[in-house]
Design an enzyme around this catalytic site. Sequence first.
Site, PDB file in Angstrom:
ATOM      1  N   GLU A   1      -6.986   4.254  -5.804  1.00 58.23           N
ATOM      2  CA  GLU A   1      -5.778   3.587  -5.309  1.00 58.23           C
ATOM      3  C   GLU A   1      -6.516   2.652  -4.321  1.00 58.23           C
ATOM      4  OE1 GLU A   1      -2.568   3.935  -5.237  1.00 58.23           O
ATOM      5  OE2 GLU A   1      -2.567   5.207  -6.772  1.00 58.23           O
TER       6      GLU A   1
ATOM      7  N   TYR B   1      -2.427   5.711   2.107  1.00 56.64           N
ATOM      8  CA  TYR B   1      -3.509   6.290   1.533  1.00 56.64           C
ATOM      9  C   TYR B   1      -4.618   5.490   1.140  1.00 56.64           C
ATOM     10  CZ  TYR B   1      -5.701   9.285  -1.773  1.00 56.64           C
ATOM     11  OH  TYR B   1      -6.650   9.791  -2.791  1.00 56.64           O
TER      12      TYR B   1
ATOM     13  N   SER C   1     -11.034   6.741  -4.068  1.00 58.77           N
ATOM     14  CA  SER C   1      -9.892   6.734  -4.899  1.00 58.77           C
ATOM     15  C   SER C   1      -9.956   5.578  -5.689  1.00 58.77           C
ATOM     16  CB  SER C   1      -8.641   7.288  -4.133  1.00 58.77           C
ATOM     17  OG  SER C   1      -7.302   6.949  -4.786  1.00 58.77           O
TER      18      SER C   1
END
Length: 343
Positions: A133, A155, A131
């Site tokens: 992120e 996460y 990801s």
Amino acid sequence: MTKRALITGITGQDGSYLAELLLGKGYEVHGIIRRSSSFNTQRIDHIYTDPHREGTRLFLHYGDLGDGIGMREIITRTRPDEIYNLGAQSHVKVSFEQPVYTTQVDALGTIRLLEAIRDSGLRSRFYQASSSEMFGKVLEVPQTEKTPFYPRSPYGCAKVFSYWQAVNYRESYGMFCCNGILFNHESPRRGETFVTRKITRAATRIKEGLQDKLFLGNLDARRDWGFAGDYVEAMWLMLQQEQPDDYVIATGRTHSIREFLDVAFEIVGLDWKKHVEIDPRYYRPAEVDMLLGDPSKAAGIMGWQPKVTFEQLAELMIASDWELAKRERMMADLGVESAKGAS
């Protein structure tokens, strides 16, 4: 010979689009779903009811990334050529509220799956859903495959762990493991708690008189938004290459949440400023201000290019949610009429 694929998270946004793509290419597709007291297969139900499908090439298996033994059993039984690990607790805000659960699924779940593949002795090609992120507090713009990670959420941290485990298994055991570092990708199948879908759902419901306000957090956050249907093609392409590698998948353009509000509300003919209110509860403890990916490696090696533009993406999502809102409005009107008739 028919190829066989196994998808964790098949009932999610990406899993459903990937299942469609693989079935269209003649694959036999196996998906892992969690056992619950209610069905959660809405995103793939249409595959079963498609009158043009001949025979059954989609099979679902109960399993959980928290159960390593169960993963081994499913892999041994299905013997997949390709494994796509899309299963995750994928909501960043929720990961702050449930960091241990997020880590169990998003980090340890990956290592359980990799160990299951290694122990099986199969030469399955493995795709890990990484990801944007992971970049978090970005150290350079745009972000490439060589940009250092600086995650800003449980996460993001869990995804960094899984990224490096995929690399480690590739380098240590010669396994065909690829990381797709996907930037934000949306669709009409996006969960309603994610900001883009929250916006298109609210815009259409406000238009139909079903609600009046939309509560959001940081409107200045900027993201590189693409279409999930385009991005699952990149996942598949990674596992078709001669050598395993890691790729940034993005559009190369960034937009703020304000810009998404502008486009979405303009389509339905509303001024979002009259309906949107800021709620501090929706701010993250550690904010990620701007993500912008450089997909040139994916373009150069795999020939992958995003097809759906930012504006087209908003139009797709609004069109789908507007139909849903109109059905809601019709049911609400019928309910009112029934109540009047009963009185």
